[in-house]
Motif scaffolding. Structure first.
Motif, PDB file in Angstrom:
ATOM      1  N   ASN A   1       1.145  -0.982   0.119  1.00  0.00           N
ATOM      2  CA  ASN A   1       0.206  -0.408  -0.249  1.00  0.00           C
ATOM      3  C   ASN A   1       0.915   1.387  -0.039  1.00  0.00           C
ATOM      4  O   ASN A   1       1.150   1.180   0.979  1.00  0.00           O
TER       5      ASN A   1
ATOM      6  N   ALA B   1       0.025   4.358  -0.143  1.00  0.00           N
ATOM      7  CA  ALA B   1      -0.113   5.835   1.301  1.00  0.00           C
ATOM      8  C   ALA B   1      -0.026   5.640   2.240  1.00  0.00           C
ATOM      9  O   ALA B   1       0.616   6.224   2.866  1.00  0.00           O
ATOM     10  N   LEU B   2       0.366   3.509   3.077  1.00  0.00           N
ATOM     11  CA  LEU B   2       0.665   3.475   4.615  1.00  0.00           C
ATOM     12  C   LEU B   2       2.412   3.665   3.873  1.00  0.00           C
ATOM     13  O   LEU B   2       2.669   3.892   5.160  1.00  0.00           O
TER      14      LEU B   2
ATOM     15  N   ALA C   1       3.954   6.104   2.505  1.00  0.00           N
ATOM     16  CA  ALA C   1       3.693   7.261   2.491  1.00  0.00           C
ATOM     17  C   ALA C   1       3.731   8.088   3.851  1.00  0.00           C
ATOM     18  O   ALA C   1       4.122   8.481   4.557  1.00  0.00           O
ATOM     19  N   GLY C   2       2.876   7.310   4.549  1.00  0.00           N
ATOM     20  CA  GLY C   2       3.014   7.749   6.020  1.00  0.00           C
ATOM     21  C   GLY C   2       3.021   7.706   7.139  1.00  0.00           C
ATOM     22  O   GLY C   2       4.101   8.533   7.568  1.00  0.00           O
ATOM     23  N   VAL C   3       3.926   6.272   6.345  1.00  0.00           N
ATOM     24  CA  VAL C   3       4.912   6.213   7.585  1.00  0.00           C
ATOM     25  C   VAL C   3       6.277   6.841   7.489  1.00  0.00           C
ATOM     26  O   VAL C   3       7.084   7.030   8.228  1.00  0.00           O
TER      27      VAL C   3
ATOM     28  N   ALA D   1       6.572   9.630   6.583  1.00  0.00           N
ATOM     29  CA  ALA D   1       6.138  11.532   6.485  1.00  0.00           C
ATOM     30  C   ALA D   1       6.497  11.468   8.142  1.00  0.00           C
ATOM     31  O   ALA D   1       7.186  12.200   8.816  1.00  0.00           O
ATOM     32  N   ALA D   2       6.148  10.377   9.105  1.00  0.00           N
ATOM     33  CA  ALA D   2       5.791  10.350  10.506  1.00  0.00           C
ATOM     34  C   ALA D   2       7.246   9.678  10.993  1.00  0.00           C
ATOM     35  O   ALA D   2       7.862  10.813  11.801  1.00  0.00           O
TER      36      ALA D   2
END
Length: 54
Positions: free
Chosen positions: A30, A32-33, A35-37, A39-40
């Protein structure tokens, strides 16, 4: 009492359709997942660096 006929060919056909749909929906990891990790991790790194400079 009427019984519903057990049609193994129909059941197999339905399962094959289900299996084919499951294979076509798999598109790898995924994005988006991930990219989110990422970014965090960047946000946490910026906060840690900012606290070390104080």
């Amino acid at each position: 009492m009427s019984q519903t006929p057990n049609d193994p060919a129909g059941t197999t056909h339905q399962f094959q359709n289900f299996a084919n749909q499951a294979q076509t929906q798999k598109s790898g990891p995924n994005v988006a997942l991930i990219a989110g990790v990422a970014a965090a991790v960047v946000i946490v790194a910026v906060i840690v660096i900012a606290l070390m400079m104080m």
